[in-house]
Design a protein around this motif. Structure first.
Motif, PDB file in Angstrom:
ATOM      1  N   PHE A  38      58.291 120.999  79.594  1.00  0.00           N
ATOM      2  CA  PHE A  38      57.952 121.611  80.887  1.00  0.00           C
ATOM      3  C   PHE A  38      56.458 121.467  81.161  1.00  0.00           C
ATOM      4  O   PHE A  38      56.046 121.332  82.312  1.00  0.00           O
ATOM      5  CB  PHE A  38      58.358 123.090  80.905  1.00  0.00           C
ATOM      6  N   ALA A  39      55.660 121.499  80.104  1.00  0.00           N
ATOM      7  CA  ALA A  39      54.214 121.309  80.266  1.00  0.00           C
ATOM      8  C   ALA A  39      53.909 119.875  80.690  1.00  0.00           C
ATOM      9  O   ALA A  39      53.021 119.639  81.518  1.00  0.00           O
ATOM     10  CB  ALA A  39      53.485 121.664  78.983  1.00  0.00           C
ATOM     11  N   ALA A  40      54.641 118.915  80.126  1.00  0.00           N
ATOM     12  CA  ALA A  40      54.461 117.515  80.532  1.00  0.00           C
ATOM     13  C   ALA A  40      54.830 117.354  82.011  1.00  0.00           C
ATOM     14  O   ALA A  40      54.158 116.625  82.762  1.00  0.00           O
ATOM     15  CB  ALA A  40      55.302 116.605  79.651  1.00  0.00           C
ATOM     16  N   TYR A  41      55.911 118.041  82.414  1.00  0.00           N
ATOM     17  CA  TYR A  41      56.268 118.049  83.836  1.00  0.00           C
ATOM     18  C   TYR A  41      55.139 118.675  84.653  1.00  0.00           C
ATOM     19  O   TYR A  41      54.826 118.209  85.755  1.00  0.00           O
ATOM     20  CB  TYR A  41      57.572 118.824  84.053  1.00  0.00           C
ATOM     21  N   GLY A  42      54.526 119.739  84.129  1.00  0.00           N
ATOM     22  CA  GLY A  42      53.421 120.396  84.823  1.00  0.00           C
ATOM     23  C   GLY A  42      52.244 119.463  85.031  1.00  0.00           C
ATOM     24  O   GLY A  42      51.572 119.515  86.067  1.00  0.00           O
TER      25      GLY A  42
END
Length: 188
Positions: A38-42
């Motif tokens: 989810f952080a990579a998506y962020g």
């Protein structure tokens, strides 16, 4: 008072939230937190939002100031046509982008800020605003400056009215002011 241009506020809010989302994503990926995907998506969403929101839109008054280096981003955003010009589309796009950011603590602040920007864009769209690009001005022919403006005033301010100005005369009696009130010695 003037009409509030909500799109201007939404643009600043969305740009700041894109930077916050990007920063939170970098922290989440670097820390390898649980759910770091989810952080990579962020990170990706933050970069996308920053690229979309960096070019400011033209205000309805036309007194907009472009950001430094905005022109190349303006051309890219303008190329998508009604998808980026319509604030309803931006509001729903930002609302959809911010949802996955809520699943991780490092990106939740960017998610909330982007949600607020989405609401502000929705308010701008309801009021009928739309995005207009700020393009570089072409040089227009200016009117020639009148000669009276080119020459500065001869005496500094404060200037007395023209009828009260001191006359330039060689003799002292002609240069003196005429006092309309008779001056008499006070005798008590």
């Amino acid at each position: 008072m003037g009409k509030i241009e909500w799109a201007m506020w939404a643009n600043e809010q969305a740009l700041a939230s894109g930077l916050i989302l990007l920063t939170g994503g970098i922290v989440g990926v670097a820390g390898q937190f649980r759910g770091w995907q989810f952080a990579a998506y962020g990170v990706a969403a933050g970069v996308f939002v920053c690229l979309l929101e960096y070019p400011r839109g033209k205000r309805s008054k036309g007194t907009s100031v472009a950001r430094t280096g905005q022109y190349c981003f303006t051309v890219c955003v303008k190329a998508f046509g009604p998808l980026t010009r319509n604030y309803y589309v931006r509001a729903f796009l930002h609302a959809a982008i911010c949802v996955p950011g809520g699943f991780m603590l490092a990106t939740v602040l960017g998610c909330v800020c982007l949600g607020i920007a989405s609401l502000i864009y929705l308010a701008a769209a309801i009021r009928g605003e739309h995005w207009e690009p700020i393009l570089p001005r072409t040089e227009t022919q200016r009117k020639p400056v009148p000669p009276s403006i080119k020459n500065p005033p001869s005496n500094p301010p404060p200037r007395p009215p023209p009828e009260m100005r001191r006359k330039r005369v060689d003799d002292l009696e002609g240069a003196a002011y005429d006092n309309p009130i008779p001056v008499t010695a006070n005798e008590y």
